[in-house]
Design an enzyme around this catalytic site. Sequence first.
Site, PDB file in Angstrom:
ATOM      1  N   TYR A   1       3.512   2.987   2.120  1.00 45.44           N
ATOM      2  CA  TYR A   1       4.602   2.028   1.901  1.00 45.44           C
ATOM      3  C   TYR A   1       4.134   0.603   2.128  1.00 45.44           C
ATOM      4  O   TYR A   1       3.045   0.358   2.662  1.00 45.44           O
ATOM      5  CB  TYR A   1       5.792   2.339   2.813  1.00 45.44           C
ATOM      6  CG  TYR A   1       5.603   1.930   4.259  1.00 45.44           C
ATOM      7  CD1 TYR A   1       4.791   2.672   5.116  1.00 45.44           C
ATOM      8  CD2 TYR A   1       6.222   0.786   4.769  1.00 45.44           C
ATOM      9  CE1 TYR A   1       4.614   2.286   6.443  1.00 45.44           C
ATOM     10  CE2 TYR A   1       6.049   0.395   6.093  1.00 45.44           C
ATOM     11  CZ  TYR A   1       5.253   1.146   6.924  1.00 45.44           C
ATOM     12  OH  TYR A   1       5.062   0.760   8.227  1.00 45.44           O
TER      13      TYR A   1
ATOM     14  N   ARG B   1      -3.033  -4.180  -0.686  1.00 40.76           N
ATOM     15  CA  ARG B   1      -3.053  -3.223   0.431  1.00 40.76           C
ATOM     16  C   ARG B   1      -2.433  -1.885   0.008  1.00 40.76           C
ATOM     17  O   ARG B   1      -2.907  -0.819   0.399  1.00 40.76           O
ATOM     18  CB  ARG B   1      -2.322  -3.809   1.644  1.00 40.76           C
ATOM     19  CG  ARG B   1      -2.497  -2.955   2.893  1.00 40.76           C
ATOM     20  CD  ARG B   1      -1.969  -3.627   4.138  1.00 40.76           C
ATOM     21  NE  ARG B   1      -0.525  -3.846   4.083  1.00 40.76           N
ATOM     22  CZ  ARG B   1       0.167  -4.486   5.011  1.00 40.76           C
ATOM     23  NH1 ARG B   1      -0.450  -4.988   6.073  1.00 40.76           N
ATOM     24  NH2 ARG B   1       1.475  -4.637   4.900  1.00 40.76           N
TER      25      ARG B   1
ATOM     26  N   ARG C   1       5.319  23.773  -1.250  1.00 35.17           N
ATOM     27  CA  ARG C   1       4.642  23.313  -0.034  1.00 35.17           C
ATOM     28  C   ARG C   1       3.319  24.036   0.242  1.00 35.17           C
ATOM     29  O   ARG C   1       3.308  25.238   0.533  1.00 35.17           O
ATOM     30  CB  ARG C   1       5.589  23.492   1.157  1.00 35.17           C
ATOM     31  CG  ARG C   1       5.070  22.889   2.437  1.00 35.17           C
ATOM     32  CD  ARG C   1       6.080  23.033   3.578  1.00 35.17           C
ATOM     33  NE  ARG C   1       5.574  22.407   4.790  1.00 35.17           N
ATOM     34  CZ  ARG C   1       4.727  22.993   5.627  1.00 35.17           C
ATOM     35  NH1 ARG C   1       4.301  24.221   5.389  1.00 35.17           N
ATOM     36  NH2 ARG C   1       4.298  22.351   6.703  1.00 35.17           N
TER      37      ARG C   1
ATOM     38  N   HIS D   1      -0.561  22.713   2.199  1.00 34.76           N
ATOM     39  CA  HIS D   1      -1.133  21.527   2.845  1.00 34.76           C
ATOM     40  C   HIS D   1      -2.060  20.766   1.901  1.00 34.76           C
ATOM     41  O   HIS D   1      -2.046  19.542   1.862  1.00 34.76           O
ATOM     42  CB  HIS D   1      -1.878  21.919   4.128  1.00 34.76           C
ATOM     43  CG  HIS D   1      -0.952  22.186   5.273  1.00 34.76           C
ATOM     44  ND1 HIS D   1      -0.055  23.219   5.272  1.00 34.76           N
ATOM     45  CD2 HIS D   1      -0.780  21.533   6.450  1.00 34.76           C
ATOM     46  CE1 HIS D   1       0.638  23.205   6.400  1.00 34.76           C
ATOM     47  NE2 HIS D   1       0.215  22.188   7.129  1.00 34.76           N
TER      48      HIS D   1
ATOM     49  N   LYS E   1      -1.552   2.217   5.427  1.00 34.13           N
ATOM     50  CA  LYS E   1      -0.118   2.036   5.730  1.00 34.13           C
ATOM     51  C   LYS E   1       0.637   3.278   5.266  1.00 34.13           C
ATOM     52  O   LYS E   1       1.308   3.280   4.235  1.00 34.13           O
ATOM     53  CB  LYS E   1       0.405   0.757   5.076  1.00 34.13           C
ATOM     54  CG  LYS E   1       1.666   0.220   5.750  1.00 34.13           C
ATOM     55  CD  LYS E   1       1.877  -1.243   5.436  1.00 34.13           C
ATOM     56  CE  LYS E   1       3.224  -1.768   5.907  1.00 34.13           C
ATOM     57  NZ  LYS E   1       3.465  -1.733   7.335  1.00 34.13           N
TER      58      LYS E   1
ATOM     59  N   GLU F   1      -3.102  -2.976  18.598  1.00 34.70           N
ATOM     60  CA  GLU F   1      -2.054  -3.788  17.958  1.00 34.70           C
ATOM     61  C   GLU F   1      -0.757  -3.425  18.643  1.00 34.70           C
ATOM     62  O   GLU F   1      -0.768  -2.971  19.796  1.00 34.70           O
ATOM     63  CB  GLU F   1      -2.043  -3.551  16.447  1.00 34.70           C
ATOM     64  CG  GLU F   1      -1.864  -2.107  16.058  1.00 34.70           C
ATOM     65  CD  GLU F   1      -1.795  -1.871  14.553  1.00 34.70           C
ATOM     66  OE1 GLU F   1      -1.512  -2.810  13.785  1.00 34.70           O
ATOM     67  OE2 GLU F   1      -1.984  -0.719  14.132  1.00 34.70           O
TER      68      GLU F   1
ATOM     69  N   LEU G   1      -3.737  -1.876  11.612  1.00 33.64           N
ATOM     70  CA  LEU G   1      -3.346  -2.194  10.243  1.00 33.64           C
ATOM     71  C   LEU G   1      -3.732  -3.655  10.003  1.00 33.64           C
ATOM     72  O   LEU G   1      -3.445  -4.518  10.851  1.00 33.64           O
ATOM     73  CB  LEU G   1      -1.830  -2.026  10.076  1.00 33.64           C
ATOM     74  CG  LEU G   1      -1.369  -2.342   8.654  1.00 33.64           C
ATOM     75  CD1 LEU G   1      -1.690  -1.188   7.719  1.00 33.64           C
ATOM     76  CD2 LEU G   1       0.111  -2.650   8.618  1.00 33.64           C
TER      77      LEU G   1
HETATM   78  N1  PDD Z   1       5.034  -3.111   9.752  1.00 35.38           N
HETATM   79  N2  PDD Z   1       0.778  -3.221  12.524  1.00 35.38           N
HETATM   80  C1  PDD Z   1       1.695  -2.246  12.336  1.00 35.38           C
HETATM   81  C2  PDD Z   1       1.512  -0.948  13.027  1.00 35.38           C
HETATM   82  C3  PDD Z   1       2.793  -2.483  11.489  1.00 35.38           C
HETATM   83  O1  PDD Z   1       3.686  -1.511  11.284  1.00 35.38           O
HETATM   84  C4  PDD Z   1       2.939  -3.754  10.868  1.00 35.38           C
HETATM   85  C5  PDD Z   1       4.087  -4.075   9.955  1.00 35.38           C
HETATM   86  C6  PDD Z   1       1.963  -4.724  11.118  1.00 35.38           C
HETATM   87  C7  PDD Z   1       2.029  -6.093  10.490  1.00 35.38           C
HETATM   88  O2  PDD Z   1       1.799  -6.048   9.107  1.00 35.38           O
HETATM   89  P1  PDD Z   1       2.407  -7.146   8.126  1.00 35.38           P
HETATM   90  O3  PDD Z   1       2.054  -8.477   8.690  1.00 35.38           O
HETATM   91  O4  PDD Z   1       1.750  -6.860   6.839  1.00 35.38           O
HETATM   92  O5  PDD Z   1       3.916  -6.917   8.108  1.00 35.38           O
HETATM   93  C8  PDD Z   1       0.895  -4.423  11.935  1.00 35.38           C
HETATM   94  C9  PDD Z   1       6.147  -3.296   8.861  1.00 35.38           C
HETATM   95  C10 PDD Z   1       6.811  -4.608   8.976  1.00 35.38           C
HETATM   96  C11 PDD Z   1       7.100  -2.118   8.996  1.00 35.38           C
HETATM   97  O6  PDD Z   1       6.607  -1.031   9.244  1.00 35.38           O
HETATM   98  O7  PDD Z   1       8.299  -2.293   8.826  1.00 35.38           O
END
Ligand code: PDD
Length: 281
Positions: A31, A50, A98, A100, A144, A176, A200
Site C-alpha cells: 500500500y 516506492r 488458499r 501459501h 510497504k 523507526e 521503511l
Molecule cells: N505510514 N515508517 C513506518 C513504519 C510507516 O508506517 C510510515 C508511514 C513511515 C513514514 O513514511 P512516509 O513518510 O512515506 O509516510 C515510516 C503511513 C502513513 C501509514 O501506514 O498510514
Amino acid sequence: MNILLNDEIVSRENAMVDIEDRGYQFGDGIYEMIRIYDGLLFEWEAHLERLVRSAKELMIPLPKGMEVLQKNIHLLMKESGVLNGSVYIQITRGVSPRTHHFPEIADPVLTAYVREMERPLEQIRNGIKAITTEDIRWLRVDIKSLNLLGNVLAKQKAVEQGASEAILVRGDIVTEASSSNVFAIRGQECFTHPTNQFILNGITRQVVVRLLESTNLTLVETPFTKEALMEMDEVFITNTGLEVCPVIEIDEQLIGDGIPGYYTTQLQKAFEALLLELIPQ
Ligand code: PDD
C-alpha cells in the site's frame, strides 16, 4: 465514497473484497498513503516509485490500470471534492483458492480511495509524547506491505500509556516508529537510521533529508542506541500525515527542555515553505 477498483471507479457498496483475496487472507499485498494539499498530490512520483519497488520485492505483478493510476486518482479526487486529505492505494496479489505459495493464475487487485484530512496542527506545534518498545516486526520492513501487526501492537501500547507514538528498538538500536521515521539531534548533528531492511524509507524522511541542506545540521545516517536517543537535544518523527512532528517526551522523560526544539522548528518552517512553493496562492 467512491473506490477505484483496478481501472474503474465504483461506489463503495460495489467494491467487494473476495473472501479468497490474498490480501485479506495472508496480508499478501502492499500500500501507499499520499497527502493531498490543496488538490495536489504531494510527492506523487516518490510514492509511485516506492509502490512499484514494493511490488517488485514481493514479485506481485503490476495490476491492470497501473498506467492510468494517476489519472484515475485525479478523477477520484475531483469526484470526492476533497482538497485536503489523503489517498490510500492498495495492491494485493489477487484472488485464488488458499495456498501459501503464489497462485499460478491470479490477477492483482488494485483499490484506492480518497479521504478528507485536516493537518494535525496541534501535534505539529506542541509535539507529542512517545514510548519505546521492542521492534518485533519481520526483517523486510523496507517493503510497504499490508502486514502491520507489529506496528499495530506497538501503537496500541503507546495509546494505552497515554502517548501517541511508539519508537521501535531492535536489540538496542532505534529503528523507526510504529508509523513514522525517527530523527534525533545532538549538537549540530542530525541522526537517523540508514535506509536498509530495518526501516521503511519514508517519503517525508526523504523530503527532510533534502531540507536539512538548508540548515546548519549535518545528516548522520547511522544506527544509534535507545540510550543515545534519551540523551539527544531534540527528537522528531516524520510521516505523510504528521509531516515533521516534535517528540517532547519519551518513556515519561523530557527530551531537551520538553518543548519543540530550535532545529526541529527550523525544519518545520522549511517544510512549510516547501508547501507554499508547491501550492499556487
Ligand atoms: N505510514 N515508517 C513506518 C513504519 C510507516 O508506517 C510510515 C508511514 C513511515 C513514514 O513514511 P512516509 O513518510 O512515506 O509516510 C515510516 C503511513 C502513513 C501509514 O501506514 O498510514
